[in-house]
Design a protein around this motif. Sequence first.
Motif, PDB file in Angstrom:
ATOM      1  N   ASP A  87       0.838  -1.187   0.000  1.00 16.52           N
ATOM      2  CA  ASP A  87       0.000   0.000   0.000  1.00 16.52           C
ATOM      3  C   ASP A  87       0.881   1.248   0.000  1.00 16.52           C
ATOM      4  O   ASP A  87       2.106   1.168   0.110  1.00 16.52           O
ATOM      5  CB  ASP A  87      -0.986  -0.002   1.168  1.00 16.52           C
ATOM      6  N   PHE A  88       0.251   2.413  -0.117  1.00 23.66           N
ATOM      7  CA  PHE A  88       1.012   3.655  -0.229  1.00 23.66           C
ATOM      8  C   PHE A  88       1.845   3.924   1.021  1.00 23.66           C
ATOM      9  O   PHE A  88       2.953   4.466   0.935  1.00 23.66           O
ATOM     10  CB  PHE A  88       0.078   4.833  -0.494  1.00 23.66           C
ATOM     11  N   GLY A  89       1.322   3.545   2.180  1.00 27.32           N
ATOM     12  CA  GLY A  89       2.062   3.759   3.411  1.00 27.32           C
ATOM     13  C   GLY A  89       3.413   3.074   3.399  1.00 27.32           C
ATOM     14  O   GLY A  89       4.397   3.591   3.944  1.00 27.32           O
ATOM     15  N   ARG A  90       3.494   1.917   2.760  1.00 23.77           N
ATOM     16  CA  ARG A  90       4.750   1.164   2.713  1.00 23.77           C
ATOM     17  C   ARG A  90       5.710   1.701   1.657  1.00 23.77           C
ATOM     18  O   ARG A  90       6.921   1.532   1.785  1.00 23.77           O
ATOM     19  CB  ARG A  90       4.453  -0.315   2.453  1.00 23.77           C
ATOM     20  N   VAL A  91       5.199   2.324   0.622  1.00 26.66           N
ATOM     21  CA  VAL A  91       6.106   2.846  -0.415  1.00 26.66           C
ATOM     22  C   VAL A  91       6.442   4.317  -0.193  1.00 26.66           C
ATOM     23  O   VAL A  91       7.281   4.869  -0.903  1.00 26.66           O
ATOM     24  CB  VAL A  91       5.517   2.655  -1.835  1.00 26.66           C
ATOM     25  N   HIS A  92       5.803   4.935   0.792  1.00 24.79           N
ATOM     26  CA  HIS A  92       5.990   6.370   0.988  1.00 24.79           C
ATOM     27  C   HIS A  92       7.451   6.760   1.158  1.00 24.79           C
ATOM     28  O   HIS A  92       7.930   7.720   0.547  1.00 24.79           O
ATOM     29  CB  HIS A  92       5.191   6.842   2.202  1.00 24.79           C
ATOM     30  N   SER A  93       8.194   6.035   2.000  1.00 28.56           N
ATOM     31  CA  SER A  93       9.580   6.416   2.268  1.00 28.56           C
ATOM     32  C   SER A  93      10.437   6.319   1.016  1.00 28.56           C
ATOM     33  O   SER A  93      11.330   7.144   0.788  1.00 28.56           O
ATOM     34  CB  SER A  93      10.169   5.550   3.383  1.00 28.56           C
ATOM     35  N   ASP A  94      10.160   5.324   0.184  1.00 32.99           N
ATOM     36  CA  ASP A  94      10.933   5.172  -1.047  1.00 32.99           C
ATOM     37  C   ASP A  94      10.560   6.242  -2.070  1.00 32.99           C
ATOM     38  O   ASP A  94      11.409   6.737  -2.810  1.00 32.99           O
ATOM     39  CB  ASP A  94      10.705   3.781  -1.627  1.00 32.99           C
ATOM     40  N   LEU A  95       9.277   6.600  -2.107  1.00 31.71           N
ATOM     41  CA  LEU A  95       8.843   7.672  -2.987  1.00 31.71           C
ATOM     42  C   LEU A  95       9.480   8.989  -2.556  1.00 31.71           C
ATOM     43  O   LEU A  95       9.963   9.772  -3.390  1.00 31.71           O
ATOM     44  CB  LEU A  95       7.315   7.774  -2.960  1.00 31.71           C
ATOM     45  N   ALA A  96       9.506   9.221  -1.253  1.00 31.95           N
ATOM     46  CA  ALA A  96      10.128  10.442  -0.734  1.00 31.95           C
ATOM     47  C   ALA A  96      11.610  10.477  -1.081  1.00 31.95           C
ATOM     48  O   ALA A  96      12.171  11.540  -1.373  1.00 31.95           O
ATOM     49  CB  ALA A  96       9.929  10.520   0.785  1.00 31.95           C
ATOM     50  N   LEU A  97      12.264   9.312  -1.051  1.00 31.54           N
ATOM     51  CA  LEU A  97      13.680   9.241  -1.402  1.00 31.54           C
ATOM     52  C   LEU A  97      13.924   9.726  -2.824  1.00 31.54           C
ATOM     53  O   LEU A  97      14.919  10.405  -3.105  1.00 31.54           O
ATOM     54  CB  LEU A  97      14.166   7.790  -1.257  1.00 31.54           C
ATOM     55  N   GLN A  98      12.999   9.415  -3.725  1.00 31.38           N
ATOM     56  CA  GLN A  98      13.157   9.810  -5.128  1.00 31.38           C
ATOM     57  C   GLN A  98      12.772  11.266  -5.382  1.00 31.38           C
ATOM     58  O   GLN A  98      13.297  11.889  -6.304  1.00 31.38           O
ATOM     59  CB  GLN A  98      12.314   8.899  -6.023  1.00 31.38           C
ATOM     60  N   LEU A  99      11.874  11.825  -4.581  1.00 25.47           N
ATOM     61  CA  LEU A  99      11.309  13.143  -4.890  1.00 25.47           C
ATOM     62  C   LEU A  99      11.800  14.287  -4.011  1.00 25.47           C
ATOM     63  O   LEU A  99      11.858  15.432  -4.470  1.00 25.47           O
ATOM     64  CB  LEU A  99       9.779  13.089  -4.792  1.00 25.47           C
ATOM     65  N   THR A 100      12.124  14.016  -2.774  1.00 21.54           N
ATOM     66  CA  THR A 100      12.433  15.095  -1.827  1.00 21.54           C
ATOM     67  C   THR A 100      13.602  15.953  -2.298  1.00 21.54           C
ATOM     68  O   THR A 100      14.677  15.441  -2.620  1.00 21.54           O
ATOM     69  CB  THR A 100      12.738  14.526  -0.435  1.00 21.54           C
ATOM     70  N   GLY A 101      13.353  17.263  -2.351  1.00 20.48           N
ATOM     71  CA  GLY A 101      14.392  18.216  -2.733  1.00 20.48           C
ATOM     72  C   GLY A 101      14.659  18.304  -4.216  1.00 20.48           C
ATOM     73  O   GLY A 101      15.458  19.130  -4.655  1.00 20.48           O
ATOM     74  N   ARG A 102      13.990  17.484  -5.004  1.00 19.40           N
ATOM     75  CA  ARG A 102      14.197  17.485  -6.446  1.00 19.40           C
ATOM     76  C   ARG A 102      13.038  18.182  -7.159  1.00 19.40           C
ATOM     77  O   ARG A 102      11.930  18.250  -6.643  1.00 19.40           O
ATOM     78  CB  ARG A 102      14.306  16.049  -6.981  1.00 19.40           C
ATOM     79  N   VAL A 103      13.318  18.668  -8.360  1.00 26.39           N
ATOM     80  CA  VAL A 103      12.249  19.146  -9.228  1.00 26.39           C
ATOM     81  C   VAL A 103      11.466  17.920  -9.689  1.00 26.39           C
ATOM     82  O   VAL A 103      12.032  16.994 -10.276  1.00 26.39           O
ATOM     83  CB  VAL A 103      12.802  19.916 -10.439  1.00 26.39           C
ATOM     84  N   ALA A 104      10.170  17.903  -9.385  1.00 22.28           N
ATOM     85  CA  ALA A 104       9.304  16.781  -9.750  1.00 22.28           C
ATOM     86  C   ALA A 104       8.279  17.274 -10.763  1.00 22.28           C
ATOM     87  O   ALA A 104       7.372  18.031 -10.428  1.00 22.28           O
ATOM     88  CB  ALA A 104       8.610  16.214  -8.514  1.00 22.28           C
TER      89      ALA A 104
END
Length: 304
Positions: A87-104
């Motif tokens: 579910d989204f709760g489990r992938v959230h940290s990995d998604l944040a790893l890819q997006l945080t601080g970057r132009v998305a």
Amino acid sequence: MSKLFERLFGNRVGSLERAVPSPDFVAIDVETASRNRGSICQIGIVGFRDGREVFAFDYLVKPRAAFDDRNVAIHGITAERVRAAPDFGRVHSDLALQLTGRVAVHHSPFDKQSVAAACVDHRRPEIAAKWLDSVQVARRAWPDLESHRLPVLAAHLGLELRHHDAVSDARTAGRIVLLAQAQLGLTLAELAQVRGPANPVRGPRVRRDPGGTGALSGQSIVMTGGFVMGKDALADAVAALGGQVRSTVSRKTTMLVLGVQDPATFAGKAKSSKHLEAEAMIAAGHRLEIISEAELIARLGLNG
């Protein structure tokens, strides 16, 4: 890298992280199970550096919301297909790893809003990306296009697109940004400052009376969808050859021209309302022809 991310993507992700430098920006697209913006069922992320694609991630997500048949008809993802997905709760940290601080990069507010809604639904922190709407960028780069929906832009720019596949949509949005940079002569940082109207005012419905005589004399033409040539320019060409252009299908209509169609705008129907009206009139015995934009352009002799 988390164990979940490694399980989702396998060794190819680890090798990418070792071999590929940090991207200049990432593009993201999501598909949802229902009208609930937080019901994400697929995420696509594509990274770009120095004008080229350096990685692409595609994974399924199991939403809390039930699947709506209208959404399934658009993207083809079913509850059975995501039954074993996290579910989204489990992938959230990995998604944040890819997006945080970057132009998305995202095409329209939908993807950004969906990620935000899913964060709220699963009680996860908001992802601090530098969001860039490629619709706003495209409006500045190609202001004369009738529509800036993803299929219209892809057709106009010659980009391959499998619409409503998350990775394909994300990849296309990213390439639109790259082409807009070239078109406008702006750096990515400068492009991120570009803002078009959030809700552009639509112009009047396109209507034309015959402006001459020619191959379309006696024709009453209606157009539906987004047009690569631009609806106004196409209407002018029709009128110059004796055709009449109207905005609604009626008993006087003799031709319906289909531009790029986006099923997401059909309110759960299989075709646009104009298309359905035209087919109903044909079934009732009315003489009405349905053709594509490309076919009309060929008849007008505008394709060289």
